[in-house]
Design an enzyme around this catalytic site. Structure first.
Site, PDB file in Angstrom:
ATOM      1  N   LYS A  31       7.830  -1.247   5.877  1.00 26.75           N
ATOM      2  CA  LYS A  31       8.468  -2.356   6.593  1.00 26.75           C
ATOM      3  C   LYS A  31       9.658  -1.844   7.400  1.00 26.75           C
ATOM      4  O   LYS A  31       9.872  -2.253   8.549  1.00 26.75           O
ATOM      5  CB  LYS A  31       8.918  -3.432   5.578  1.00 26.75           C
ATOM      6  CG  LYS A  31       7.719  -4.144   4.946  1.00 26.75           C
ATOM      7  CD  LYS A  31       8.063  -5.021   3.745  1.00 26.75           C
ATOM      8  CE  LYS A  31       6.761  -5.573   3.135  1.00 26.75           C
ATOM      9  NZ  LYS A  31       6.937  -6.462   1.997  1.00 26.75           N
TER      10      LYS A  31
ATOM     11  N   GLN B 107      11.222  -8.532  -2.115  1.00 32.68           N
ATOM     12  CA  GLN B 107       9.970  -7.842  -2.430  1.00 32.68           C
ATOM     13  C   GLN B 107       9.521  -8.200  -3.846  1.00 32.68           C
ATOM     14  O   GLN B 107      10.308  -8.158  -4.793  1.00 32.68           O
ATOM     15  CB  GLN B 107      10.177  -6.323  -2.284  1.00 32.68           C
ATOM     16  CG  GLN B 107       8.928  -5.484  -2.477  1.00 32.68           C
ATOM     17  CD  GLN B 107       7.862  -5.705  -1.407  1.00 32.68           C
ATOM     18  OE1 GLN B 107       8.169  -6.044  -0.276  1.00 32.68           O
ATOM     19  NE2 GLN B 107       6.614  -5.526  -1.767  1.00 32.68           N
TER      20      GLN B 107
ATOM     21  N   ASP C 180       8.691 -14.444   4.646  1.00 33.74           N
ATOM     22  CA  ASP C 180       7.440 -14.363   3.877  1.00 33.74           C
ATOM     23  C   ASP C 180       6.654 -15.674   3.955  1.00 33.74           C
ATOM     24  O   ASP C 180       5.471 -15.711   3.608  1.00 33.74           O
ATOM     25  CB  ASP C 180       7.761 -14.116   2.399  1.00 33.74           C
ATOM     26  CG  ASP C 180       7.543 -12.670   1.993  1.00 33.74           C
ATOM     27  OD1 ASP C 180       6.637 -12.026   2.537  1.00 33.74           O
ATOM     28  OD2 ASP C 180       8.275 -12.198   1.092  1.00 33.74           O
TER      29      ASP C 180
HETATM   30  N1  GUN Z   1       4.482  -7.834  -2.733  1.00 31.87           N
HETATM   31  C1  GUN Z   1       3.183  -7.656  -2.372  1.00 31.87           C
HETATM   32  N2  GUN Z   1       2.916  -8.332  -1.229  1.00 31.87           N
HETATM   33  C2  GUN Z   1       4.054  -8.941  -0.861  1.00 31.87           C
HETATM   34  C3  GUN Z   1       4.413  -9.762   0.254  1.00 31.87           C
HETATM   35  O1  GUN Z   1       3.615 -10.102   1.136  1.00 31.87           O
HETATM   36  N3  GUN Z   1       5.702 -10.168   0.276  1.00 31.87           N
HETATM   37  C4  GUN Z   1       6.604  -9.831  -0.681  1.00 31.87           C
HETATM   38  N4  GUN Z   1       7.848 -10.296  -0.574  1.00 31.87           N
HETATM   39  N5  GUN Z   1       6.306  -9.079  -1.710  1.00 31.87           N
HETATM   40  C5  GUN Z   1       5.047  -8.633  -1.795  1.00 31.87           C
END
Ligand code: GUN
Length: 305
Positions: A53, A97, A120
């Protein structure tokens, strides 16, 4: 021969489209759009995702920062971090996350993120925006899948779609996004009776249940589009041999690393029966991060107008 849906190519397209929008925003706001990621503890997979990211943000000109509280962090400490980020004007997007350490109340932390900064799309306000067809951030993985289908010219309107899995992150929003594209959608899950038959009805089959290679030949309608969201790391040589019986290169990878990635769909069945499909890795995965960048830019754009 089935068409392979190329997530990396679509990711690059989406990122390239964001660059001029980020440049315009940077002029209008007098700063780059800002994304703050909270990465709690030391989950190895999460560290890899967050590094991806950060790289993507840098590529498109978004400012990003990662806050790294320890594994022992409490719910209260995380709530205080989120409160501080909510109040920071130069941060447009906040991403917590997942998974969070076991002692943390995940739902209350996610609820605390300001809906305006919820890149998200997990906040109940934004889930409501999605379910009622109002604009707002959409969860990144299902939103990326819609882009993948649209940009490969795969029609959704009027088509039968089956989504296997009902998680809040993928399955449920995926079903809602497909309905918004006028597909006829079934959400299937572990209690579904005669799952193979329900899957075989689908022109578009989305597998998002986290079970390695579970959907075999009898689940796939010949010629269907199959989207495999699964990312399962297999560490048993026997299982790897069963799943990749046709793919010597994958077995070599297994022997070199002691593990290999497998989706939720049997890869040989998918290649032989589907009309189009996403490979694992390289299908859905790259799009999740691209859509996070889209959500961050859109959060900043909403502020700029
Ligand atoms: N962990 C696995 N996939 C995701 C996601 O799309 N967003 C977040 N915040 N954590 C994750």
């Amino acid at each position: 021969m089935a068409i392979i849906l190329n997530g990396a190519r679509i990711r690059d397209e989406i990122k390239a489209e964001l660059v001029p929008r980020v440049q315009k925003l940077t002029q209008t706001l007098g700063r780059a759009p800002g994304l703050s990621v909270i990465l709690a503890g030391s989950n190895a997979a999460s560290q890899i995702y967050v590094a991806g990211k950060t790289r993507a943000a840098r590529d498109v000109g978004i400012y990003s920062e990662t806050l790294t509280p320890p594994e022992s962090v409490t719910t209260e400490e995380l709530l205080a971090m989120v409160d501080a980020l909510n109040a920071q004007p130069e941060i447009d997007g906040i991403l917590v996350q997942l998974p969070l350490p076991a002692q943390v109340d995940e739902a209350s932390v996610l609820m605390r993120v300001s809906p305006a900064k919820d890149v998200d799309g997990f906040h109940p306000c934004n889930v409501g925006m999605l379910s009622t067809g109002r604009p707002g951030p959409r969860p990144c993985t299902p939103a990326g899948i819609i882009q993948l289908l649209k940009r490969h010219g795969i029609p959704m309107s009027g088509r039968r779609a089956t989504v296997v899995g009902r998680s809040s992150i993928v399955g449920k929003p995926m079903s809602m996004l497909l309905v918004a594209e006028d597909a006829t959608v079934t959400t299937a899950h572990s209690r579904t009776v005669d799952l193979p038959a329900v899957c075989r009805e689908a022109d578009i089959l989305v597998a998002a249940m986290g079970r390695p290679a579970m959907l075999t030949r009898e689940y796939i309608k010949p010629g269907a589009t199959v989207i495999d969201v699964g990312m399962n790391r297999i560490t048993s040589r026997d299982a790897a041999e069963r799943i990749y019986r046709h793919d010597a290169a994958r077995l070599q990878q297994f022997d070199a690393k002691g593990s290999v990635l497998v989706g939720d769909v049997d890869p040989l069945a998918m290649a032989e029966v589907a009309g189009a499909y996403t490979p694992v890795p390289g299908g859905v995965g790259p799009l999740t991060i691209a859509m996070l960048m889209v959500n961050t830019v859109e959060a900043a754009e909403r502020k700029a107008i």
